[in-house]
Design an enzyme around this catalytic site. Structure first.
Site, PDB file in Angstrom:
ATOM      1  N   LEU A 118       0.677  -1.125   0.048  1.00  0.00           N
ATOM      2  CA  LEU A 118      -0.102  -0.004  -0.259  1.00  0.00           C
ATOM      3  C   LEU A 118       0.860   1.095  -0.130  1.00  0.00           C
ATOM      4  O   LEU A 118       1.643   1.631   0.986  1.00  0.00           O
ATOM      5  CB  LEU A 118      -0.872   0.077   1.230  1.00  0.00           C
ATOM      6  CG  LEU A 118      -2.099  -0.991   1.465  1.00  0.00           C
ATOM      7  CD1 LEU A 118      -2.460  -1.200   2.845  1.00  0.00           C
ATOM      8  CD2 LEU A 118      -3.197  -0.625   0.411  1.00  0.00           C
ATOM      9  N   THR A 119       0.804   1.986  -0.964  1.00  0.00           N
ATOM     10  CA  THR A 119       1.669   3.158  -1.074  1.00  0.00           C
ATOM     11  C   THR A 119       0.942   4.141  -0.453  1.00  0.00           C
ATOM     12  O   THR A 119      -0.368   4.481  -0.291  1.00  0.00           O
ATOM     13  CB  THR A 119       1.577   3.647  -2.691  1.00  0.00           C
ATOM     14  OG1 THR A 119       2.563   2.769  -3.349  1.00  0.00           O
ATOM     15  CG2 THR A 119       2.041   5.119  -2.746  1.00  0.00           C
ATOM     16  N   TYR A 172       2.569  -0.896 -14.166  1.00  0.00           N
ATOM     17  CA  TYR A 172       3.991  -0.366 -14.083  1.00  0.00           C
ATOM     18  C   TYR A 172       4.989  -1.076 -14.994  1.00  0.00           C
ATOM     19  O   TYR A 172       4.672  -1.796 -15.765  1.00  0.00           O
ATOM     20  CB  TYR A 172       4.352  -0.142 -12.426  1.00  0.00           C
ATOM     21  CG  TYR A 172       3.220   0.392 -11.734  1.00  0.00           C
ATOM     22  CD1 TYR A 172       3.271   1.944 -11.957  1.00  0.00           C
ATOM     23  CD2 TYR A 172       2.283  -0.167 -10.914  1.00  0.00           C
ATOM     24  CE1 TYR A 172       2.152   2.728 -11.096  1.00  0.00           C
ATOM     25  CE2 TYR A 172       1.273   0.731 -10.227  1.00  0.00           C
ATOM     26  CZ  TYR A 172       1.405   1.979 -10.416  1.00  0.00           C
ATOM     27  OH  TYR A 172       0.334   2.710  -9.708  1.00  0.00           O
ATOM     28  N   ARG A 215       4.838 -10.160  -8.004  1.00  0.00           N
ATOM     29  CA  ARG A 215       3.043  -9.732  -8.004  1.00  0.00           C
ATOM     30  C   ARG A 215       2.975  -9.712  -9.550  1.00  0.00           C
ATOM     31  O   ARG A 215       3.580  -8.730 -10.342  1.00  0.00           O
ATOM     32  CB  ARG A 215       3.035  -8.528  -7.167  1.00  0.00           C
ATOM     33  CG  ARG A 215       1.651  -8.334  -6.863  1.00  0.00           C
ATOM     34  CD  ARG A 215       1.526  -7.070  -5.960  1.00  0.00           C
ATOM     35  NE  ARG A 215       0.127  -7.525  -5.283  1.00  0.00           N
ATOM     36  CZ  ARG A 215      -0.906  -6.647  -4.685  1.00  0.00           C
ATOM     37  NH1 ARG A 215      -0.281  -5.063  -5.016  1.00  0.00           N
ATOM     38  NH2 ARG A 215      -1.873  -6.996  -4.069  1.00  0.00           N
TER      39      ARG A 215
HETATM   40  C1  LIG Z   1      -3.964   3.158  -1.134  1.00  0.00           C
HETATM   41  C2  LIG Z   1      -3.391   2.030  -2.207  1.00  0.00           C
HETATM   42  C3  LIG Z   1      -2.053   2.144  -2.287  1.00  0.00           C
HETATM   43  C4  LIG Z   1      -1.749   0.819  -2.990  1.00  0.00           C
HETATM   44  N1  LIG Z   1      -0.119   0.907  -3.301  1.00  0.00           N
HETATM   45  C5  LIG Z   1       0.186  -0.188  -4.073  1.00  0.00           C
HETATM   46  C6  LIG Z   1       1.604  -0.622  -4.176  1.00  0.00           C
HETATM   47  O1  LIG Z   1       2.367   0.222  -3.940  1.00  0.00           O
HETATM   48  N2  LIG Z   1       1.938  -1.662  -4.832  1.00  0.00           N
HETATM   49  C7  LIG Z   1       1.089  -2.729  -5.379  1.00  0.00           C
HETATM   50  O2  LIG Z   1       1.539  -3.555  -6.015  1.00  0.00           O
HETATM   51  N3  LIG Z   1      -0.392  -2.511  -5.182  1.00  0.00           N
HETATM   52  C8  LIG Z   1      -0.713  -1.391  -4.466  1.00  0.00           C
HETATM   53  N4  LIG Z   1      -1.842  -1.155  -4.145  1.00  0.00           N
HETATM   54  C9  LIG Z   1      -2.899  -2.318  -4.664  1.00  0.00           C
HETATM   55  C10 LIG Z   1      -3.170  -3.284  -3.347  1.00  0.00           C
HETATM   56  O3  LIG Z   1      -2.158  -3.853  -3.096  1.00  0.00           O
HETATM   57  C11 LIG Z   1      -4.139  -4.411  -3.579  1.00  0.00           C
HETATM   58  O4  LIG Z   1      -4.114  -5.075  -4.789  1.00  0.00           O
HETATM   59  C12 LIG Z   1      -5.796  -3.463  -3.681  1.00  0.00           C
HETATM   60  O5  LIG Z   1      -6.027  -2.370  -2.719  1.00  0.00           O
HETATM   61  C13 LIG Z   1      -6.793  -4.618  -3.555  1.00  0.00           C
HETATM   62  O6  LIG Z   1      -6.811  -5.390  -2.465  1.00  0.00           O
HETATM   63  P1  LIG Z   1      -7.913  -4.825  -1.298  1.00  0.00           P
HETATM   64  O7  LIG Z   1      -9.329  -5.026  -2.415  1.00  0.00           O
HETATM   65  O8  LIG Z   1      -7.901  -5.870  -0.279  1.00  0.00           O
HETATM   66  O9  LIG Z   1      -7.861  -3.580  -0.975  1.00  0.00           O
HETATM   67  C14 LIG Z   1      -2.482  -0.139  -3.610  1.00  0.00           C
HETATM   68  C15 LIG Z   1      -3.879   0.042  -3.068  1.00  0.00           C
HETATM   69  C16 LIG Z   1      -4.147   1.133  -2.347  1.00  0.00           C
HETATM   70  C17 LIG Z   1      -5.733   1.298  -2.112  1.00  0.00           C
END
Ligand SMILES: Cc1cc2nc3c(=O)[nH]c(=O)nc-3n(C[C@H](O)[C@H](O)[C@H](O)COP(=O)(O)O)c2cc1C
Length: 384
Positions: free
Chosen positions: A25-26, A182, A229
């Site tokens: 999560l960024t 990306y 990933r």
């Molecule tokens: C705020 C935010 C930041 C994210 N940053 C990344 C990241 O840095 N790298 C990545 O692979 N996915 C990133 N994602 C995707 C999440 O890892 C994840 O795949 C996505 O939120 C779906 O999962 P969830 O339904 O449990 O939220 C981000 C998602 C959110 C909401």
């Protein structure tokens, strides 16, 4: 009946106290001048150390791979020192943490790069429909510059160097970010990769960057410390894959013999990637659904029960629920996060979401004696 998410996981290279991973999560809170993680990052990640596995936010291997303001790096000694504080705090709290290695390719802007550099990409294909976040707000994308073959090779070396730095910083392993449109997925997808050198031109060419990055990183830190990933058929960031099944079957078949720690699949499009790729992958498989709503406990449990994944990752739920495994175990209500506090800023919306219980790590006897307390041993290569 015990939720399959709460059962320990004993895989080829990973032993985890539960099957709940914190997805990357960024949070965009690093010092933008130095790329050093925010001083509170250690608190944020340690609060979430009851996840079976934490995967950090994406971290750049070269400043040209930086998405935007506040994204951390893992290149300089200061960055390594900053991340060392994070890994120490997570380990002290009993957790296991992998660093996500993230080069964004065309998903950045000259305003985000030193000297106003032009973003790099497999080919000079511009994002048309979306705008990109910069320190000056959201702006139109520029046309990226197609990387030379030598630049692609140098980028592979950057990923390997970042992985080495990650281990120096005390991470238990690394996850190569090949998802969400990306750099690596820009090479995988037909619409963004129009190259004619060995990194394009055919399916074998399009998967080559992913394969060579993973191989180089594995050679650097050991395959048992490396995850990848992917997000087959993901339409995000103007990716259009004509043949996700063909591309990802070829990629998985090329990587399976390496004996990696795990494959992390985000299922998003029409292609049922988990069902199609699971039988081809012999190591740990982490699943994730990237839908409009956060992945639910029930959806993850059903996927694990159906044998589609060994572990499931949760992203959005971990933002406001630092003790997510505890809440799953006890049925405590789930909190919602404040959308305006996700990216950038300080403690607010970062480390101030409370645990449901004052005794967060106390997950009951199911977890006592679990591998969480012998973390180093957990990550030793296991006989396959
Ligand atoms: C705020 C935010 C930041 C994210 N940053 C990344 C990241 O840095 N790298 C990545 O692979 N996915 C990133 N994602 C995707 C999440 O890892 C994840 O795949 C996505 O939120 C779906 O999962 P969830 O339904 O449990 O939220 C981000 C998602 C959110 C909401």
């Amino acid at each position: 009946m015990t939720s399959p998410l709460l059962l320990p996981y004993d895989g080829p290279h990973l032993r985890l106290p539960n099957r709940i991973a914190m997805a990357p999560l960024t949070r965009a809170r690093a010092d933008d001048a130095t790329g050093v993680p925010h001083p509170l990052a250690k608190v944020y990640y340690a609060q979430r150390a009851t996840a079976g596995l934490i995967i950090t936010e994406g971290i750049w291997p070269n400043i040209l791979g930086k998405a935007g303001p506040g994204i951390p790096g893992l290149v300089t000694d200061a960055q390594v020192a900053g991340w060392s504080e994070v890994t120490e705090a997570v380990h002290a709290a009993g957790g296991t943490i992998f660093a996500q290695l993230w080069h964004v390719g065309r998903m950045t802007h000259p305003l985000n790069l030193p000297g106003g550099a032009t973003p790099l990409a497999p080919s000079a294909v511009r994002i048309e429909s979306e705008r990109i976040y910069t320190a000056e707000g959201r702006v139109e994308h520029v046309t990226p510059r197609a990387m030379t073959t030598a630049e692609v090779e140098a980028t592979i070396a950057d990923f390997a160097a970042e992985a080495r730095n990650a281990i120096r910083a005390g991470f238990d392993g690394v996850e190569v970010h090949g998802a969400n449109g990306y750099l690596i997925q820009q090479f995988l997808a037909e619409n963004t990769n129009r190259r004619t050198d060995r990194f394009g031109g055919s399916r074998e060419g399009r998967i080559r960057l992913a394969v060579e990055v993973v191989e180089a990183v594995a050679a650097e830190v050991g395959p048992e410390r490396v995850g990848l990933r992917i997000s087959p058929d993901n339409p995000e960031n103007e990716i259009a894959e004509q043949d996700p099944q063909g591309t990802y079957r070829a990629l998985v078949d090329a990587l399976d013999p390496l004996g990696l720690a795990y494959l992390h699949i985000i299922e998003r499009g029409a292609y049922e990637a988990l069902a199609d790729l699971r039988p081809r992958w012999s190591s740990t498989l982490i699943g994730n659904f990237n839908g409009p709503e956060p992945t639910s406990r029930r959806a993850a449990e059903e996927a694990i029960a159906a044998g589609l994944a060994d572990v499931f990752s949760f992203g959005r739920l971990f933002i406001a629920n630092p003790d997510l495994p505890h809440r799953f175990a006890t049925g405590a209500p789930l909190a919602s996060y404040v959308p305006g506090l996700v990216h950038g800023g300080d403690a607010a919306g970062y480390v101030d979401y409370p645990a449901a219980s004052a005794e967060v790590p106390s997950l009951g006897s199911r977890f006592s004696g679990s591998t969480i307390t012998s973390r180093t041993a957990d990550l030793r290569p296991q006989p396959r």
